[in-house]
Design a protein around this motif. Structure first.
Motif, PDB file in Angstrom:
ATOM      1  N   LYS A  48     -48.340 -12.986  11.300  1.00 31.08           N
ATOM      2  CA  LYS A  48     -47.803 -13.577  10.076  1.00 31.08           C
ATOM      3  C   LYS A  48     -46.504 -14.337  10.307  1.00 31.08           C
ATOM      4  CE  LYS A  48     -49.942 -10.503   6.708  1.00 31.08           C
ATOM      5  NZ  LYS A  48     -49.707  -9.493   5.635  1.00 31.08           N
ATOM      6  N   LYS A  49     -45.668 -13.819  11.176  1.00 29.80           N
ATOM      7  CA  LYS A  49     -44.401 -14.501  11.431  1.00 29.80           C
ATOM      8  C   LYS A  49     -44.646 -15.854  12.086  1.00 29.80           C
ATOM      9  CE  LYS A  49     -39.820 -13.869  13.471  1.00 29.80           C
ATOM     10  NZ  LYS A  49     -38.939 -12.951  14.230  1.00 29.80           N
ATOM     11  N   ALA A  50     -45.566 -15.884  13.084  1.00 27.94           N
ATOM     12  CA  ALA A  50     -45.887 -17.152  13.745  1.00 27.94           C
ATOM     13  C   ALA A  50     -46.491 -18.138  12.753  1.00 27.94           C
ATOM     14  CB  ALA A  50     -46.842 -16.907  14.905  1.00 27.94           C
ATOM     15  N   THR A  51     -47.354 -17.621  11.879  1.00 30.09           N
ATOM     16  CA  THR A  51     -47.975 -18.474  10.882  1.00 30.09           C
ATOM     17  C   THR A  51     -46.928 -19.060   9.938  1.00 30.09           C
ATOM     18  OG1 THR A  51     -50.065 -17.268  10.958  1.00 30.09           O
ATOM     19  CG2 THR A  51     -49.617 -18.518   8.969  1.00 30.09           C
ATOM     20  N   ALA A  52     -45.981 -18.228   9.521  1.00 28.06           N
ATOM     21  CA  ALA A  52     -44.933 -18.705   8.614  1.00 28.06           C
ATOM     22  C   ALA A  52     -44.072 -19.768   9.282  1.00 28.06           C
ATOM     23  CB  ALA A  52     -44.073 -17.529   8.157  1.00 28.06           C
ATOM     24  N   LYS A  53     -43.751 -19.584  10.556  1.00 30.19           N
ATOM     25  CA  LYS A  53     -42.960 -20.583  11.267  1.00 30.19           C
ATOM     26  C   LYS A  53     -43.718 -21.901  11.375  1.00 30.19           C
ATOM     27  CE  LYS A  53     -39.967 -17.646  14.136  1.00 30.19           C
ATOM     28  NZ  LYS A  53     -39.595 -17.311  15.525  1.00 30.19           N
ATOM     29  N   PHE A  54     -44.996 -21.797  11.713  1.00 30.72           N
ATOM     30  CA  PHE A  54     -45.779 -23.030  11.807  1.00 30.72           C
ATOM     31  C   PHE A  54     -45.875 -23.699  10.438  1.00 30.72           C
ATOM     32  CE2 PHE A  54     -49.676 -25.423  11.267  1.00 30.72           C
ATOM     33  CZ  PHE A  54     -49.588 -26.329  12.324  1.00 30.72           C
ATOM     34  N   ALA A  55     -46.077 -22.892   9.393  1.00 29.45           N
ATOM     35  CA  ALA A  55     -46.197 -23.436   8.037  1.00 29.45           C
ATOM     36  C   ALA A  55     -44.941 -24.212   7.655  1.00 29.45           C
ATOM     37  CB  ALA A  55     -46.448 -22.307   7.042  1.00 29.45           C
ATOM     38  N   ALA A  56     -43.790 -23.664   8.002  1.00 26.60           N
ATOM     39  CA  ALA A  56     -42.543 -24.343   7.666  1.00 26.60           C
ATOM     40  C   ALA A  56     -42.427 -25.683   8.387  1.00 26.60           C
ATOM     41  CB  ALA A  56     -41.360 -23.450   8.020  1.00 26.60           C
ATOM     42  N   ARG A  57     -42.803 -25.688   9.643  1.00 28.89           N
ATOM     43  CA  ARG A  57     -42.734 -26.927  10.413  1.00 28.89           C
ATOM     44  C   ARG A  57     -43.757 -27.945   9.912  1.00 28.89           C
ATOM     45  NH1 ARG A  57     -42.014 -25.277  16.728  1.00 28.89           N
ATOM     46  NH2 ARG A  57     -42.012 -27.569  16.925  1.00 28.89           N
ATOM     47  N   GLY A  69     -44.101 -33.449   4.710  1.00 28.41           N
ATOM     48  CA  GLY A  69     -43.391 -33.679   3.461  1.00 28.41           C
ATOM     49  C   GLY A  69     -42.496 -34.895   3.495  1.00 28.41           C
ATOM     50  N   ILE A  70     -42.496 -35.614   4.598  1.00 25.36           N
ATOM     51  CA  ILE A  70     -41.650 -36.794   4.766  1.00 25.36           C
ATOM     52  C   ILE A  70     -42.501 -38.046   4.580  1.00 25.36           C
ATOM     53  CG2 ILE A  70     -40.146 -38.058   6.358  1.00 25.36           C
ATOM     54  CD1 ILE A  70     -39.721 -35.369   7.826  1.00 25.36           C
ATOM     55  N   ALA A  71     -42.055 -38.977   3.749  1.00 25.36           N
ATOM     56  CA  ALA A  71     -42.772 -40.242   3.575  1.00 25.36           C
ATOM     57  C   ALA A  71     -42.736 -41.035   4.887  1.00 25.36           C
ATOM     58  CB  ALA A  71     -42.146 -41.055   2.447  1.00 25.36           C
ATOM     59  N   PRO A  72     -43.811 -41.753   5.220  1.00 28.31           N
ATOM     60  CA  PRO A  72     -44.994 -42.019   4.397  1.00 28.31           C
ATOM     61  C   PRO A  72     -46.097 -40.973   4.537  1.00 28.31           C
ATOM     62  CG  PRO A  72     -45.120 -43.336   6.362  1.00 28.31           C
ATOM     63  CD  PRO A  72     -43.802 -42.607   6.436  1.00 28.31           C
ATOM     64  N   ALA A  73     -45.962 -40.024   5.473  1.00 26.03           N
ATOM     65  CA  ALA A  73     -47.018 -39.031   5.655  1.00 26.03           C
ATOM     66  C   ALA A  73     -47.275 -38.253   4.368  1.00 26.03           C
ATOM     67  CB  ALA A  73     -46.654 -38.072   6.782  1.00 26.03           C
ATOM     68  N   ALA A 123     -49.657 -40.829  13.557  1.00 26.09           N
ATOM     69  CA  ALA A 123     -49.862 -40.315  14.914  1.00 26.09           C
ATOM     70  C   ALA A 123     -48.698 -39.430  15.339  1.00 26.09           C
ATOM     71  CB  ALA A 123     -50.044 -41.469  15.895  1.00 26.09           C
ATOM     72  N   ASP A 124     -47.480 -39.801  14.963  1.00 28.47           N
ATOM     73  CA  ASP A 124     -46.317 -38.972  15.282  1.00 28.47           C
ATOM     74  C   ASP A 124     -46.386 -37.627  14.568  1.00 28.47           C
ATOM     75  OD1 ASP A 124     -45.248 -40.868  16.949  1.00 28.47           O
ATOM     76  OD2 ASP A 124     -43.870 -41.697  15.463  1.00 28.47           O
ATOM     77  N   ALA A 125     -46.851 -37.635  13.323  1.00 25.31           N
ATOM     78  CA  ALA A 125     -47.009 -36.371  12.594  1.00 25.31           C
ATOM     79  C   ALA A 125     -48.046 -35.487  13.275  1.00 25.31           C
ATOM     80  CB  ALA A 125     -47.411 -36.655  11.148  1.00 25.31           C
ATOM     81  N   LEU A 126     -49.137 -36.085  13.763  1.00 25.18           N
ATOM     82  CA  LEU A 126     -50.150 -35.315  14.484  1.00 25.18           C
ATOM     83  C   LEU A 126     -49.578 -34.727  15.768  1.00 25.18           C
ATOM     84  CD1 LEU A 126     -53.233 -37.659  13.986  1.00 25.18           C
ATOM     85  CD2 LEU A 126     -52.946 -35.374  13.025  1.00 25.18           C
TER      86      LEU A 126
END
Length: 539
Positions: free
Chosen positions: A52-61, A67-71, A510-513
């Protein structure tokens, strides 16, 4: 945006996001919460407490990256699974439809391996129904019979790191012409026929766009494929501004004529070219300018009538070998055959399917993928309609555990904008594939980040280089990436990252990926959990 900048930008929000996730007892921000996800996808398990901790860290990232435009203006679907245990590590919109672009090739290449096998070979023949006289006269037509071989070209196999060529583009046809000459044929009294009737005639699948049909990535589909059903238009500028620009088409083709309105500009002026071809027209108009003394510009154009084109090429090659042809070059598209049994004068046997498939996924070759679906379908005879063709993979998808309706398919390659899949469908497919005897061939066909194929120039100098084995996908407003991730701790992850409605420049998605891949490798880099042994129930 480079990955170092991404890390700095998201660092400030990670801690707060983790606290929020645990405090609420909720899944990561924007993740799906539909009840059906608890029991679906490859027998996957819910994340355990240790994850769960790893999942939460990944979720935040992930939330910070997307959450940043234009993505942020587009739609995203994400699913990550532990390959060994089936544990779901993260999901967001995993059951929503997305246009997959070339991630569709993952389905078709798996289907081909499952139904045909890695050792399958295509057979292309030169046939006649007439005898060769003692004087070397073939008293009838010579027919080039195509059966879907995508590599009647000059490619070198096996594929190693990059696409390589040897000789003229029509090298495979030249070899067949050599074989006819070796039979003692000096004259052909009939026609040279390109026969592509092995597949029902359907040059363009539903959802391909007009612009696609001009270029190599949208070449017409046919059971006869010579050099990817393309020709090269080479434009060579003059030595001085105002000089003529020479245009040459190779190999020569009657499929179109070129109206050349390109001029030579000053050496310091940027090139500016426009090419147009109306559907069904044989006129290609190219206009604009090329700077003086600059290198020739090669434009690879698609052929609209592949069987006719192949017949013309073959006729020329035979004549170059001293064989007189009395008839014309023409195409045959129907299934009707003249009386009598054909005699095979020459045959080209392809490389094994496993080698052809590696090229397809590495360079994302659309036409070749379309050949695979049709070859699988043709094992049971011709189909009546394009819709019937698209029903062919249904049984395979069901056997792989893909939920009904999770794949809506209009073509084999993903060039169609009418294809729809869910991230869960892709992850389910990949989970199924890793348990099959042909998986090593399938896995080896995927581009490797920073190493080869369509990922050669991506993710270099990041943790993802050499660790992401995945299929890319790209059409307008769509960027996708799905495959396998190998963490430093030797844990294998299966993932699907799909993005639609992307309005920014292509590098931003592509950078977001890339950011998602690095975050996945870093946050889930733990000793892989083991799948619990199945309990045996007494009867």
């Amino acid at each position: 945006m480079r990955i170092e900048k991404i890390r700095r930008r998201v660092a400030a929000v990670i801690a707060a996001s983790i606290v929020s996730v645990f405090a609420m007892g909720a899944p990561p921000l924007n993740a799906q919460t539909k009840a059906k996800t608890d029991a679906s996808c490859c027998g996957a398990k819910k994340p355990g407490a240790a994850a769960k901790k790893a999942t939460a860290k990944f979720a935040a990232r992930a939330d910070a990256l997307l959450g940043i435009a234009p993505a942020s203006k587009g739609e995203w679907g994400l699913l990550i699974l532990d390959a060994e245990s089936g544990e779901r590590l993260y999901e967001q919109n995993a059951d929503k439809y997305f246009v997959p672009a070339s991630n569709m090739k993952l389905f078709t290449t798996a289907l081909a391996l499952a139904k045909l096998g890695p050792e399958y070979r295509f057979h292309t023949t030169l046939e006649t129904r007439e005898a060769i006289s003692s004087e070397g006269v073939l008293g009838g037509d010579l027919v080039l019979v195509g059966r879907g071989d995508p590599n009647l070209s000059n490619r070198k196999f096996p594929y190693e790191l990059k696409e390589e060529f040897d000789g003229l583009p029509e090298k495979a046809l030249a070899d067949l012409a050599d074989a006819v000459a070796a039979k003692g044929v000096k004259e052909i009294s009939g026609d040279i026929i390109g026969d592509d009737s092995y597949f029902p005639r359907e040059r363009y699948p539903n959802g391909w766009e007009i612009d696609d049909m001009v270029w190599e990535y949208g070449a017409a589909i046919s059971a006869v494929v010579v050099d990817d059903n393309t020709v090269a238009l080479t434009l060579t500028p003059g030595e001085q501004s105002g000089g003529a620009v020479q245009a040459a088409v190779a190999p020569a083709t009657p499929d179109f004529t070129v109206e050349n309105n390109v001029t030579t500009s000053a050496a310091d002026v940027k090139s500016d070219l426009t090419l147009t071809r109306e559907p069904g027209s044989n006129l290609v108009v190219v206009k604009g300018s090329l700077p003086a003394k600059s290198a020739p510009r090669k434009l690879v154009l698609a052929i609209e009538e592949p069987a006719q084109h192949a017949a013309v090429l073959l006729k020329r090659l035979l004549e170059e070998r001293g064989i007189k042809v009395a008839g014309v070059a023409r195409a045959r598209h129907d299934h009707a055959e003249p009386a009598g049994d054909p005699v095979v004068l020459a045959e080209h046997v392809s490389v094994p399917l496993g080698d052809a498939l590696k090229l397809i996924n590495k360079i994302s070759q659309n036409l070749h993928t379309e050949m695979l679906l049709r070859t699988v379908a043709r094992q049971n005879g011709p189909w009546a309609t394009p819709d019937d063709l698209m029903k062919v993979p249904a049984d395979f998808y069901a056997a792989a555990g893909i939920a009904a309706g999770d794949v809506i398919q209009a073509d084999a390659s993903g060039l169609s904008r009418h294809d729809l899949v869910t991230p869960r469908a892709i992850v389910t497919l990949l989970s199924y594939a890793q348990k099959q005897s042909w998986f090593a061939t399938y896995y080896a066909s995927l581009p490797v980040a920073g190493i080869d194929g369509t990922l050669e120039d991506r993710m270099k100098n990041t943790l993802a280089a050499g660790r992401i084995h995945a299929k890319t996908g790209s059409v307008e407003h769509v960027r996708t990436l799905s495959g396998f991730a190998e963490t430093p701790s030797e844990r294998r992850l299966i993932f699907s990252f799909l993005s639609n409605n992307q309005g920014g420049k292509s590098h931003e998605a592509a950078d977001a990926l890339t950011g998602l891949c690095v975050a996945m490798l870093e946050e889930f880099n733990v000793t892989p959990p083991k799948r619990a042994p199945e309990r045996k129930h007494s009867k």
